[in-house]
Design an enzyme around this catalytic site. Structure first.
Site, PDB file in Angstrom:
ATOM      1  N   CYS A   2       0.854  -1.173   0.000  1.00 54.66           N
ATOM      2  CA  CYS A   2       0.000   0.000   0.000  1.00 54.66           C
ATOM      3  C   CYS A   2       0.891   1.224   0.000  1.00 54.66           C
ATOM      4  O   CYS A   2       2.095   1.115   0.191  1.00 54.66           O
ATOM      5  CB  CYS A   2      -0.862   0.028   1.258  1.00 54.66           C
ATOM      6  SG  CYS A   2      -1.704  -1.516   1.561  1.00 54.66           S
ATOM      7  N   ARG A  27       1.856   1.545  -5.863  1.00 56.50           N
ATOM      8  CA  ARG A  27       2.007   0.632  -4.732  1.00 56.50           C
ATOM      9  C   ARG A  27       0.714  -0.117  -4.421  1.00 56.50           C
ATOM     10  O   ARG A  27       0.691  -1.017  -3.583  1.00 56.50           O
ATOM     11  CB  ARG A  27       2.436   1.405  -3.481  1.00 56.50           C
ATOM     12  CG  ARG A  27       3.759   2.114  -3.637  1.00 56.50           C
ATOM     13  CD  ARG A  27       4.093   2.853  -2.368  1.00 56.50           C
ATOM     14  NE  ARG A  27       4.240   1.937  -1.263  1.00 56.50           N
ATOM     15  CZ  ARG A  27       5.367   1.340  -0.917  1.00 56.50           C
ATOM     16  NH1 ARG A  27       6.459   1.588  -1.595  1.00 56.50           N
ATOM     17  NH2 ARG A  27       5.415   0.520   0.094  1.00 56.50           N
ATOM     18  N   TRP A  74      -3.667  -1.965  -1.442  1.00 52.59           N
ATOM     19  CA  TRP A  74      -3.577  -3.167  -2.271  1.00 52.59           C
ATOM     20  C   TRP A  74      -3.878  -4.321  -1.331  1.00 52.59           C
ATOM     21  O   TRP A  74      -3.081  -4.641  -0.459  1.00 52.59           O
ATOM     22  CB  TRP A  74      -2.190  -3.289  -2.897  1.00 52.59           C
ATOM     23  CG  TRP A  74      -2.178  -4.321  -3.969  1.00 52.59           C
ATOM     24  CD1 TRP A  74      -1.508  -5.491  -3.962  1.00 52.59           C
ATOM     25  CD2 TRP A  74      -2.888  -4.255  -5.201  1.00 52.59           C
ATOM     26  NE1 TRP A  74      -1.770  -6.170  -5.122  1.00 52.59           N
ATOM     27  CE2 TRP A  74      -2.609  -5.438  -5.903  1.00 52.59           C
ATOM     28  CE3 TRP A  74      -3.748  -3.318  -5.782  1.00 52.59           C
ATOM     29  CZ2 TRP A  74      -3.148  -5.703  -7.156  1.00 52.59           C
ATOM     30  CZ3 TRP A  74      -4.282  -3.584  -7.016  1.00 52.59           C
ATOM     31  CH2 TRP A  74      -3.972  -4.759  -7.696  1.00 52.59           C
ATOM     32  N   ASN A 100       0.691   0.563   6.299  1.00 54.03           N
ATOM     33  CA  ASN A 100       1.214  -0.234   5.192  1.00 54.03           C
ATOM     34  C   ASN A 100       2.014  -1.375   5.808  1.00 54.03           C
ATOM     35  O   ASN A 100       2.877  -1.141   6.645  1.00 54.03           O
ATOM     36  CB  ASN A 100       2.127   0.646   4.314  1.00 54.03           C
ATOM     37  CG  ASN A 100       2.893  -0.158   3.289  1.00 54.03           C
ATOM     38  OD1 ASN A 100       2.412  -1.187   2.820  1.00 54.03           O
ATOM     39  ND2 ASN A 100       4.078   0.279   2.941  1.00 54.03           N
ATOM     40  N   GLY A 101       1.716  -2.605   5.406  1.00 50.63           N
ATOM     41  CA  GLY A 101       2.432  -3.755   5.952  1.00 50.63           C
ATOM     42  C   GLY A 101       1.459  -4.862   6.296  1.00 50.63           C
ATOM     43  O   GLY A 101       0.315  -4.859   5.819  1.00 50.63           O
ATOM     44  N   GLU A 488      14.157 -12.590 -18.691  1.00 53.12           N
ATOM     45  CA  GLU A 488      13.638 -11.265 -18.338  1.00 53.12           C
ATOM     46  C   GLU A 488      12.658 -10.773 -19.414  1.00 53.12           C
ATOM     47  O   GLU A 488      11.600 -10.233 -19.099  1.00 53.12           O
ATOM     48  CB  GLU A 488      14.808 -10.289 -18.137  1.00 53.12           C
ATOM     49  CG  GLU A 488      14.417  -8.832 -17.947  1.00 53.12           C
ATOM     50  CD  GLU A 488      13.412  -8.574 -16.828  1.00 53.12           C
ATOM     51  OE1 GLU A 488      13.137  -9.477 -16.022  1.00 53.12           O
ATOM     52  OE2 GLU A 488      12.865  -7.459 -16.777  1.00 53.12           O
ATOM     53  N   LYS A 492       8.649  -9.723 -18.888  1.00 53.78           N
ATOM     54  CA  LYS A 492       8.074  -8.433 -19.304  1.00 53.78           C
ATOM     55  C   LYS A 492       6.792  -8.665 -20.091  1.00 53.78           C
ATOM     56  O   LYS A 492       5.791  -8.009 -19.864  1.00 53.78           O
ATOM     57  CB  LYS A 492       9.043  -7.630 -20.177  1.00 53.78           C
ATOM     58  CG  LYS A 492      10.197  -6.986 -19.465  1.00 53.78           C
ATOM     59  CD  LYS A 492       9.844  -5.793 -18.604  1.00 53.78           C
ATOM     60  CE  LYS A 492       9.581  -6.130 -17.193  1.00 53.78           C
ATOM     61  NZ  LYS A 492      10.558  -6.550 -16.289  1.00 53.78           N
ATOM     62  N   GLU A 495       3.855 -10.050 -17.801  1.00 54.39           N
ATOM     63  CA  GLU A 495       3.299  -9.181 -16.765  1.00 54.39           C
ATOM     64  C   GLU A 495       2.510  -8.001 -17.305  1.00 54.39           C
ATOM     65  O   GLU A 495       1.573  -7.544 -16.668  1.00 54.39           O
ATOM     66  CB  GLU A 495       4.361  -8.726 -15.762  1.00 54.39           C
ATOM     67  CG  GLU A 495       5.395  -7.770 -16.295  1.00 54.39           C
ATOM     68  CD  GLU A 495       6.468  -7.420 -15.267  1.00 54.39           C
ATOM     69  OE1 GLU A 495       6.145  -7.308 -14.077  1.00 54.39           O
ATOM     70  OE2 GLU A 495       7.625  -7.247 -15.669  1.00 54.39           O
ATOM     71  N   HIS A 511      13.676 -31.618 -23.903  1.00 56.06           N
ATOM     72  CA  HIS A 511      13.341 -32.428 -22.724  1.00 56.06           C
ATOM     73  C   HIS A 511      11.892 -32.229 -22.294  1.00 56.06           C
ATOM     74  O   HIS A 511      11.561 -32.464 -21.136  1.00 56.06           O
ATOM     75  CB  HIS A 511      14.313 -32.110 -21.589  1.00 56.06           C
ATOM     76  CG  HIS A 511      15.730 -32.454 -21.935  1.00 56.06           C
ATOM     77  ND1 HIS A 511      16.174 -33.754 -22.021  1.00 56.06           N
ATOM     78  CD2 HIS A 511      16.770 -31.664 -22.299  1.00 56.06           C
ATOM     79  CE1 HIS A 511      17.452 -33.753 -22.383  1.00 56.06           C
ATOM     80  NE2 HIS A 511      17.832 -32.498 -22.565  1.00 56.06           N
ATOM     81  N   LYS A 608       4.168  -2.326  -7.289  1.00 53.00           N
ATOM     82  CA  LYS A 608       5.576  -2.018  -7.524  1.00 53.00           C
ATOM     83  C   LYS A 608       6.488  -2.616  -6.458  1.00 53.00           C
ATOM     84  O   LYS A 608       7.532  -3.164  -6.772  1.00 53.00           O
ATOM     85  CB  LYS A 608       5.749  -0.497  -7.594  1.00 53.00           C
ATOM     86  CG  LYS A 608       7.170  -0.037  -7.885  1.00 53.00           C
ATOM     87  CD  LYS A 608       7.555  -0.359  -9.308  1.00 53.00           C
ATOM     88  CE  LYS A 608       8.980   0.030  -9.650  1.00 53.00           C
ATOM     89  NZ  LYS A 608       9.466  -0.711 -10.833  1.00 53.00           N
TER      90      LYS A 608
END
Ligand code: F6R
Length: 613
Positions: A2, A27, A74, A100-101, A488, A492, A495, A511, A608
Site C-alpha cells: 500500500c 504501490r 492493495w 502499510n504492511g 527477463e 516483461k 506481466e 526435454h 511495484k
C-alpha cells in the site's frame, strides 16, 4: 502493498493528500481514503477503486483540516471494499490510522480486543491498531499531554508482529501526528512550518528536498514546525536531515505516454549514472566497500539473492562475477533462499539485489544471512531504503525513480553495476588480465551510446507486435547469458500483456517443451553469445521445422535466412549484452500490451513494491 501519505501544516490537507496518493498508486490501487482533523472531530472519507474515485467523493473539497493522513490500498487481509479501506478508526472515533504492511498476529489481537469489548467492522489486520492504541490510551489516563498519546502508540506497536508503517492522528491532539515504521517504508519530508509523510520520496519531492529517514521502531511526533524522534524505549533521539538531489521532473512522465516507456527510453542516462565516476582512476573505485584481497580470497561462495526482474539481473550478474572473480557464485530466489537453511557462513558474501530496497523476502533473506555470519551487500536503487539500513554494505544503482510497475531501467542498471563490481573484485584479487578488464570497462562506458542506437532499431518491432498481440503463448529461447536475457524478456511480456510466455535454456527444449511447439506459434531467440550461436541456431531450427514463426535478437553476423524477423543490435562484451538485448524485448512487450489497450504502468494483480511475503 500500500502507499501512505501524510501532511501537517497550514494549508488545506486534502488536496495535498490526494495528489500524494496519485503518485503512490503504483504501490496499490484497489481503494483509497483520507482522514483529516476537522475542528473537534476526525473526518473519514474512503472508497473502493482508484484515487480518482476518492477525489470525486461529495464533500471532499469541503474538508478544511490542515492535518491529515491518507492511504492507497492493495488488499492483503480482507477483500477490496469500502469497509476494508483505510484509514481505520477505533470504536470511540478518537484515533484514525493508516497502515502499510502486514500484522501477522492480527487474529490473536482481534480476539483479545473483542474480549475487551471492542467491535470490528472490517476484515483487515489494520483495524486492530487504532483499537489497540485506544486500549492503551485508556489505561494511561493518568499520563499528561502528548506523552499519553505517544506511549499508547508505542505500547500498541510493541504488541504487533509483522511489518508496519503507521500514521496516527488523535482527536485529543489536533495539532500533532505520530508515525512509526518497522520493515515497511516511510519518509518524513521537512519544509518550512509544515511536514510531509510518504511511503517514498518522489511522491512528495515537489514539496521538499529535505527528508528524515526512520529506522525500525523509531517514533516521530510531528507538529507543524517540528519533528521529535524517540527510540522504542521512548528516549529522545536525534535524526540527520538528508538532502535529495533528484529532479522532481525526473519523477514525472516527461512527455511520454506511460512511465514504462519513459523509463525504457531513459536507459542511456540511467546506465551512465550507474557507472558514474567509478572508472575514473586506474582501478575501479568503490569507496563504500571494504573488499581487501585477503577478504575476497577467503570467500568460498557468493550468493546473489533477489526476486523477479532483480533476480533475472542476478542471473546475468552471476556470469560476470563468477568468471571475473573466480569465486563460485550462485543466484537464488529470495523466497526460496530464506526457507531452505542455505549454507551460508562468514566465508560467504551475500549480495541482495532490489530496486525498491523494500521487498519483504529479500530483506528477510538478508537478515537470515547476517544472522549466519555472512557479510551482506545490498544493491538498491532507493537511497535510505529498508534493505540498505540492514545490510553491512550498500551500493546504489542510481537509475533514478522507477514508477512503472514493470521494471526496466532498474534491470539494466543492476546488470551494469554488477559488472562494475565484478571488475572491482577482479582488480582487488589481481587474478585477471588488466588489459581485458580495461577493455570491458571501455565497453561499459560505450553502453549509453549503444543503448540509444538499440532503442531506435527496436522501434521496428511495433509491426511484429501487431502480428502477435492476439496470441495465447510465446516462447523465449537462449543459452548462457542469452537465457538470462530471454527470461527477463519473457517476464516483461507476461506481466504487462497477460500473454502466457515461457523462457527456456535452448538445450532444455527437447526435454519436454518442444511438445508445445506447433504451427504458427511464436518463438523469440536471443543470440548474443558468439560461442553458443551455433547451438542456439540448431534449437531454433527444431522449432522452425515444427512450424514456429521466429524473431531473433542478435549482435552477431551469421546466416539468419531461416528466421522470420531478425533484429540486429550493436555488438558488445557478452557480460553486458543483456543491457542492450533486453531493450527490444522490453519494447516488444510494451507494444504488444499497448496493442491490446492495456494499462502498462499498472498491470493487474501487481504492485511495484512487494513489501509483504
Ligand atoms: C517485474 C518486477 C518485479 C520486481 C520484484 C523485485 O517487472 O518489477 O519482478 O523485480 O518484485 O522488486 P525489487 O527489485 O524492488 O526487490
Amino acid at each position: 502493498m500500500c502507499g501512505i501519505v501524510g501532511y501537517i501544516g497550514t494549508k488545506k490537507a486534502s488536496p495535498i493528500l490526494v495528489n500524494g496518493l496519485k503518485r503512490l498508486e503504483y504501490r496499490g490501487y484497489d481503494s483509497a481514503g483520507i482522514s483529516t482533523m476537522e475542528k473537534d472531530e476526525i473526518s473519514l472519507m474512503k472508497d473502493m477503486g482508484r484515487v480518482k474515485n476518492l477525489e470525486e467523493l461529495p464533500g471532499i473539497n469541503d474538508l478544511e483540516g490542515t492535518i491529515g493522513i491518507a492511504h492507497t490500498r492493495w488488499a492483503t487481509h480482507g477483500k477490496p471494499s469500502k469497509e476494508n479501506s483505510h484509514p481505520h478508526m477505533d470504536n470511540s472515533k478518537t484515533f484514525s490510522v493508516v497502515h502499510n504492511g502486514i500484522i501477522e498476529n492480527y487474529e490473536s489481537l482481534r480476539e483479545k480486543l473483542k474480549s475487551e469489548g471492542y467491535t470490528f467492522y472490517s476484515d483487515t489486520d489494520t483495524e486492530n491498531i487504532p483499537n489497540l492504541i485506544h486500549y492503551y490510551y485508556q489505561k494511561l489516563e493518568n499520563e499528561k499531554g502528548i506523552e499519553r498519546f505517544l506511549k499508547a502508540v508505542r505500547n500498541a506497536c510493541l504488541d504487533l508482529k509483522g511489518s508496519f508503517a503507521i500514521e496516527v492522528i488523535c482527536k485529543d491532539f489536533p495539532d500533532n501526528m505520530i508515525v512509526v515504521r518497522k520493515d515497511s517504508p516511510l519518509v518524513i519530508g521537512k519544509a518550512d512550518g509544515e511536514n510531509y509523510l510518504s511511503s517514498d520520496i518522489p511522491a512528495i519531492l515537489s514539496f521538499t528536498r529535505t527528508f528524515y529517514l526512520l529506522d525500525d521502531l523509531d517514533f516521530a511526533v510531528l507538529s507543524r514546525d517540528n519533528v521529535k524522534f524517540y527510540d522504542s524505549d521512548l528516549n529522545p533521539i536525534e535524526k540527520e536531515v538528508k538532502s535529495i538531489e533528484w529532479d522532481a521532473v525526473g519523477a514525472d512522465k516527461n512527455g511520454y505516454e506511460d512511465y514504462m516507456l519513459k523509463e525504457i527510453y531513459e536507459q542511456a542516462t540511467s546506465t551512465r549514472e550507474t557507472v558514474g565516476t567509478r572508472f575514473q582512476g586506474a582501478k575501479t573505485s568503490f569507496d563504500e566497500l571494504d573488499f581487501t584481497k585477503e577478504y575476497l580470497s577467503s570467500l568460498t561462495r557468493i550468493y546473489i539473492v533477489a526476486c523477479g526482474t532483480a533476480m533475472h539481473a542476478g542471473l546475468a550478474g552471476k556470469i560476470a562475477i563468477e568468471k571475473l572473480s573466480k569465486i563460485p557464485t550462485e543466484v537464488d530466489i529470495a523466497s526460496e533462499f530464506r526457507y531452505r537453511d542455505p549454507l551460508v557462513d562468514e566465508k560467504t558474501l551475500c549480495i541482495f539485489l532490489t530496486q525498491s530496497g523494500e521487498t519483504a523476502d529479500t530483506i528477510a533473506a538478508l537478515k537470515l544471512s547476517k544472522a549466519k555470519g555472512a557479510k551482506t551487500l545490498a544493491i538498491s536503487n532507493v537511497i535510505g531504503s529498508s534493505i540498505t539500513r540492514e545490510a553491512d554494505l550498500s551500493i546504489y544503482t542510481h537509475a533514478g525513480p522507477e514508477i512503472a510497475v514493470a521494471s526496466t531501467k532498474a534491470y539494466t542498471s543492476q546488470v551494469v553495476l554488477m559488472n562494475v563490481l565484478a571488475i572491482h573484485m577482479a582488480e582487488v584479487l589481481e587474478n585477471n588480465d588488466q588489459t581485458y578488464l580495461d577493455s570491458l570497462k571501455k565497453d561499459i562506458l560505450e553502453l549509453p551510446e549503444k543503448v540509444e542506437e538499440t532503442l531506435k532499431i527496436s522501434e521496428s518491432l511495433k509491426d511484429f507486435a501487431r502480428k502477435v498481440y492476439q496470441e495465447k503463448d510465446v516462447f523465449y529461447l537462449g543459452r548462457g547469458v542469452d537465457y538470462a536475457i530471454a527470461t527477463e524478456g519473457c517476464l516483461k511480456l507476461k506481466e504487462i500483456s497477460y500473454i502466457h510466455s515461457e523462457s527456456y535454456a535452448g538445450g532444455e527444449l527437447k526435454h519436454g517443451t518442444i511438445a508445445l511447439i506447433e504451427k504458427g506459434i511464436t518463438v523469440i531467440g536471443v543470440l548474443t553469445d558468439k560461442d553458443l550461436i551455433k547451438k542456439s541456431v540448431s534449437n531454433l531450427q527444431e522449432v522452425i521445422t515444427r512450424g514456429a514463426k521466429t524473431l531473433i535478437i542478435t549482435n552477431q553476423d551469421f546466416d539468419t535466412s531461416a528466421f522470420d524477423v531478425v533484429l540486429t543490435i550493436p555488438e558488445t562484451n557478452t557480460f553486458i549484452s543483456p543491457v542492450l538485448a533486453v531493450i527490444p524485448l522490453q519494447l516488444f512487450a510494451y507494444y504488444v500490451a499497448k496493442e491490446k489497450g492495456l494499462d502498462v504502468d499498472k498491470p493487474r494483480n501487481l504492485a511495484k513494491s512487494v513489501t509483504v511475503e
